[in-house]
Design a protein around this motif. Structure first.
Motif, PDB file in Angstrom:
ATOM      1  N   GLU A 179       0.813  -1.382   0.042  1.00 50.59           N
ATOM      2  CA  GLU A 179       0.211  -0.059   0.020  1.00 50.59           C
ATOM      3  C   GLU A 179       0.808   1.073   0.036  1.00 50.59           C
ATOM      4  O   GLU A 179       0.606   2.097  -0.554  1.00 50.59           O
ATOM      5  N   ARG A 180       1.798   1.365   0.812  1.00 50.88           N
ATOM      6  CA  ARG A 180       2.668   2.405   0.800  1.00 50.88           C
ATOM      7  C   ARG A 180       3.400   2.830  -0.253  1.00 50.88           C
ATOM      8  O   ARG A 180       3.561   3.725  -0.904  1.00 50.88           O
ATOM      9  N   ALA A 181       4.033   1.692  -0.996  1.00 56.33           N
ATOM     10  CA  ALA A 181       4.652   1.852  -2.153  1.00 56.33           C
ATOM     11  C   ALA A 181       3.755   2.343  -3.488  1.00 56.33           C
ATOM     12  O   ALA A 181       4.428   3.182  -4.235  1.00 56.33           O
ATOM     13  N   LEU A 182       2.468   1.564  -3.265  1.00 54.98           N
ATOM     14  CA  LEU A 182       1.557   2.178  -4.636  1.00 54.98           C
ATOM     15  C   LEU A 182       1.319   3.650  -4.241  1.00 54.98           C
ATOM     16  O   LEU A 182       1.495   4.554  -5.159  1.00 54.98           O
ATOM     17  N   GLN A 183       1.014   3.991  -2.986  1.00 55.52           N
ATOM     18  CA  GLN A 183       0.670   5.269  -2.742  1.00 55.52           C
ATOM     19  C   GLN A 183       1.862   6.478  -3.054  1.00 55.52           C
ATOM     20  O   GLN A 183       1.607   7.405  -3.101  1.00 55.52           O
ATOM     21  N   ALA A 184       3.203   5.901  -3.062  1.00 55.64           N
ATOM     22  CA  ALA A 184       4.058   6.460  -3.371  1.00 55.64           C
ATOM     23  C   ALA A 184       3.984   7.189  -4.713  1.00 55.64           C
ATOM     24  O   ALA A 184       4.892   8.246  -4.983  1.00 55.64           O
ATOM     25  N   HIS A 185       3.678   6.402  -5.540  1.00 56.69           N
ATOM     26  CA  HIS A 185       3.757   6.884  -6.944  1.00 56.69           C
ATOM     27  C   HIS A 185       2.410   6.844  -7.692  1.00 56.69           C
ATOM     28  O   HIS A 185       2.424   7.797  -8.644  1.00 56.69           O
ATOM     29  N   LEU A 186       1.226   6.348  -7.416  1.00 61.20           N
ATOM     30  CA  LEU A 186       0.187   6.262  -8.025  1.00 61.20           C
ATOM     31  C   LEU A 186      -1.022   7.141  -7.551  1.00 61.20           C
ATOM     32  O   LEU A 186      -0.777   7.389  -6.211  1.00 61.20           O
ATOM     33  N   ARG A 187      -1.932   7.452  -8.286  1.00 54.94           N
ATOM     34  CA  ARG A 187      -3.199   8.296  -7.839  1.00 54.94           C
ATOM     35  C   ARG A 187      -4.177   7.548  -8.184  1.00 54.94           C
ATOM     36  O   ARG A 187      -4.356   6.989  -9.180  1.00 54.94           O
ATOM     37  N   PRO A 188      -5.438   7.864  -7.751  1.00 53.69           N
ATOM     38  CA  PRO A 188      -6.934   7.437  -7.837  1.00 53.69           C
ATOM     39  C   PRO A 188      -7.019   7.512  -9.392  1.00 53.69           C
ATOM     40  O   PRO A 188      -6.685   8.493 -10.172  1.00 53.69           O
ATOM     41  N   GLY A 189      -7.382   6.452 -10.403  1.00 54.37           N
ATOM     42  CA  GLY A 189      -7.714   6.308 -11.501  1.00 54.37           C
ATOM     43  C   GLY A 189      -6.517   5.583 -12.240  1.00 54.37           C
ATOM     44  O   GLY A 189      -6.534   5.274 -13.566  1.00 54.37           O
ATOM     45  N   ASP A 190      -5.267   5.528 -11.637  1.00 55.51           N
ATOM     46  CA  ASP A 190      -4.223   4.865 -12.404  1.00 55.51           C
ATOM     47  C   ASP A 190      -4.559   3.384 -12.452  1.00 55.51           C
ATOM     48  O   ASP A 190      -5.391   2.778 -11.563  1.00 55.51           O
ATOM     49  N   ALA A 191      -3.808   2.786 -13.363  1.00 53.02           N
ATOM     50  CA  ALA A 191      -4.147   1.319 -13.493  1.00 53.02           C
ATOM     51  C   ALA A 191      -2.811   0.559 -13.005  1.00 53.02           C
ATOM     52  O   ALA A 191      -1.621   0.877 -13.197  1.00 53.02           O
ATOM     53  N   ILE A 192      -3.171  -0.563 -12.565  1.00 52.92           N
ATOM     54  CA  ILE A 192      -2.102  -1.506 -11.956  1.00 52.92           C
ATOM     55  C   ILE A 192      -2.498  -3.117 -12.709  1.00 52.92           C
ATOM     56  O   ILE A 192      -3.482  -3.319 -12.618  1.00 52.92           O
ATOM     57  N   VAL A 193      -1.406  -3.801 -13.065  1.00 55.84           N
ATOM     58  CA  VAL A 193      -1.293  -5.008 -13.502  1.00 55.84           C
ATOM     59  C   VAL A 193      -1.370  -5.979 -12.238  1.00 55.84           C
ATOM     60  O   VAL A 193      -0.581  -5.779 -11.404  1.00 55.84           O
ATOM     61  N   VAL A 194      -2.534  -6.998 -12.230  1.00 52.63           N
ATOM     62  CA  VAL A 194      -2.588  -7.814 -10.959  1.00 52.63           C
ATOM     63  C   VAL A 194      -2.651  -9.233 -11.481  1.00 52.63           C
ATOM     64  O   VAL A 194      -2.827  -9.300 -12.631  1.00 52.63           O
ATOM     65  N   GLU A 195      -2.315 -10.189 -10.543  1.00 50.71           N
ATOM     66  CA  GLU A 195      -2.392 -11.628 -11.113  1.00 50.71           C
ATOM     67  C   GLU A 195      -3.735 -12.101 -10.973  1.00 50.71           C
ATOM     68  O   GLU A 195      -4.631 -11.740 -10.135  1.00 50.71           O
ATOM     69  N   ASP A 196      -4.008 -12.926 -11.971  1.00 52.41           N
ATOM     70  CA  ASP A 196      -5.277 -13.645 -11.859  1.00 52.41           C
ATOM     71  C   ASP A 196      -5.244 -15.162 -12.076  1.00 52.41           C
ATOM     72  O   ASP A 196      -4.916 -15.573 -13.213  1.00 52.41           O
ATOM     73  N   PRO A 197      -5.522 -16.046 -10.989  1.00 49.19           N
ATOM     74  CA  PRO A 197      -5.946 -15.786  -9.858  1.00 49.19           C
ATOM     75  C   PRO A 197      -4.764 -14.983  -9.040  1.00 49.19           C
ATOM     76  O   PRO A 197      -3.552 -15.106  -9.246  1.00 49.19           O
ATOM     77  N   GLY A 198      -5.257 -14.510  -8.112  1.00 44.79           N
ATOM     78  CA  GLY A 198      -4.377 -13.609  -7.351  1.00 44.79           C
ATOM     79  C   GLY A 198      -4.714 -13.464  -5.625  1.00 44.79           C
ATOM     80  O   GLY A 198      -5.895 -13.686  -5.301  1.00 44.79           O
ATOM     81  N   TYR A 199      -4.127 -13.014  -5.106  1.00 46.59           N
ATOM     82  CA  TYR A 199      -4.268 -12.674  -3.340  1.00 46.59           C
ATOM     83  C   TYR A 199      -5.376 -11.595  -3.281  1.00 46.59           C
ATOM     84  O   TYR A 199      -5.433 -10.438  -3.937  1.00 46.59           O
ATOM     85  N   GLY A 200      -6.470 -12.187  -2.557  1.00 40.58           N
ATOM     86  CA  GLY A 200      -7.658 -11.476  -2.292  1.00 40.58           C
ATOM     87  C   GLY A 200      -7.285 -10.071  -1.619  1.00 40.58           C
ATOM     88  O   GLY A 200      -8.012  -9.050  -1.940  1.00 40.58           O
ATOM     89  N   GLY A 201      -6.311  -9.936  -0.840  1.00 39.70           N
ATOM     90  CA  GLY A 201      -5.694  -8.886  -0.045  1.00 39.70           C
ATOM     91  C   GLY A 201      -5.476  -7.686  -1.244  1.00 39.70           C
ATOM     92  O   GLY A 201      -5.864  -6.573  -1.039  1.00 39.70           O
TER      93      GLY A 201
END
Length: 445
Positions: A164-186
């Motif tokens: 969370e802290r690393a993402l908040q360090a660079h991203l803002r609401p509306g930005d896109a992120i690649v996630v794994e599927d399936p992936g961790y629910g958290g």
């Protein structure tokens, strides 16, 4: 629009007030997942505000992952708008074997009492520093021993806190992120909570697929999060070849933040293979958590990354919680530097390996295959995952239906086998086989 009475109608004069009103209606259940919101013009007329104001409110809600545009179907409440608590396994009753909770085996965790007795008892005060040198030194050695760069380090409150802290360090609401599927629910909960837009990429036994990651990068995402081993829920783990392929795909995307969530570390049962940990990319971080090795309540982790990312994580930490508890840091350092700990962790790693193999062998004997080779979670592709999970529960086995872990991937079950003994594995495999093939029902997707 179906779900709102006059008493519970949407309200507000500004975009922020309207967005809060919609969020309140979702939280209270007056707007159900999948339900359509009023059109922009309809709600603007009802509230006597401009369409631009309603548009801004809906945009804010989309950025926060609460609603989604559906073309001519309008704006609807997203199916994942439920509380993050749905990611947690439900309590199980007496007589039910719990293979759903995602926990390590408490019997395989290092004991706390001896370490607690050796704590200094010092009261740390404001301004006395945020990172315990002994723990920082341990993390630095841990990273460097595995060939990872450790020039810049932060102590964090576990894997999700670091992400969370690393993402908040660079991203803002509306930005896109690649996630794994399936992936961790958290992670799948964190992304909309931060207002980010997920781009789901399938994983196989070796981790995220490079070819499909390449296609996802064409959408110009701002971040990507990877699990190098002990992937939850599948047990996937990087090979050196897969890591090299992923790195090659990621090269040249200098504005992309790439995170590695190495949450299981020493007990994962797989070699420490990394994509970003050698500093080949411009923006990166590797997170190593202690919650699986020392216990979920010891919410400590180390984060290594490029200088800008680590500095931003530390500064954000300083204006929030300030630091991770020095008592927890000292406790973790005391356990980790105890000569008795490495043999305990090695024994835990071997026990999890044996239990994973016992489950895989038992399932294979009943014609059911699993592919994971690390960690203590297994993913079993299963049609009608919810019905099968309920049928298992009726037979005394609690597992997790896959809906909490997947975006577009086919249905399945997540089974936590951390404490599952070999004879129990056979009983579980037989019960699952009977449900799928032997009780006269048809469990189709």
């Amino acid at each position: 629009m179906g779900g709102l009475t006059e008493e519970g109608a949407l309200s507000g004069e500004t975009a922020a007030e309207i967005a809060v009103s919609v969020e309140g209606a979702i939280s209270a259940g007056r707007l159900a997942p999948g339900e359509r919101l009023p059109t922009v013009r309809e709600l603007a007329a009802r509230l006597e505000v401009s369409p631009a104001t309603v548009n801004a409110a809906y945009r804010a809600l989309r950025n926060r992952g609460l609603v989604a545009g559906s073309g001519r179907a309008g704006t609807r409440v997203v199916e994942s708008g439920a509380s993050a608590s749905r990611r947690l396994a439900a309590p199980v009753g007496p007589g039910v074997r719990n293979l759903a909770d995602g926990n390590p085996d408490p019997e395989l965790l290092p004991p706390l009492r001896p370490a607690c007795a050796r704590l200094t008892g010092k009261h740390w005060l404001y301004g006395e520093g945020g990172r315990l040198p002994a723990l920082l030194d341990w993390f630095r050695h841990n990273f460097e021993r595995d060939g990872l760069v450790a020039d810049h380090l932060a102590v964090i409150g576990g894997a999700m806190d670091g992400a969370e802290r690393a993402l908040q360090a660079h991203l803002r609401p509306g930005d896109a992120i690649v996630v794994e599927d399936p992936g961790y629910g958290g992670v799948l909960d964190l992304v909309p909570a931060l207002g980010l837009r997920p781009i789901a990429v399938p994983v196989d036994a070796d981790g995220m697929r490079p070819d499909l990651l390449g296609r996802a990068l064409e959408q110009r995402p701002d971040a990507c999060i990877l699990t190098p081993r002990a992937h939850n829920p599948t047990g996937a783990a990087f090979t050196e070849r897969r890591a090299a392929e992923l790195l090659e795909v990621l090269r040249g995307h200098d504005d992309l933040l790439v995170l590695e969530d190495d949450h299981a570390g020493a007990i994962s049962g797989a070699d420490p293979v990394t994509v970003v940990g050698r500093g080949d990319l411009r923006r990166w971080a590797v997170i190593r958590s202690l919650t699986k090795t020392l216990g979920p309540d010891i919410r400590i982790g180390g984060l290594s990354g490029d200088q800008l990312t680590v500095d931003r994580v530390i500064r954000r930490q300083q204006v929030g919680a300030g630091w991770v508890s020095h008592v927890l840091q000292e406790l973790a350092a005391t356990i980790l530097t105890d000569p008795a700990t490495p043999p305990l962790l090695a024994a835990a790693r071997e026990t999890y390996r044996e239990r994973r193999q016992a489950l895989a062998d038992a399932l294979q004997r009943h014609g059911i295959r699993v592919s994971g080779r690390s960690g203590f979670n297994a993913w079993i592709p299963t049609p009608a995952e919810g019905a099968v999970a309920q049928a298992l529960l009726a037979r005394g086995w609690a597992v997790r239906a896959g809906e909490s872990f997947r975006t577009h991937s086919p249905p399945g079950l997540r089974v936590t086998f951390a404490s599952l003994l070999p004879d129990e594995a056979e009983d579980f495999a037989r019960a699952l086989h009977d449900i799928l093939h032997g009780d006269g029902r048809s469990y189709t997707a």
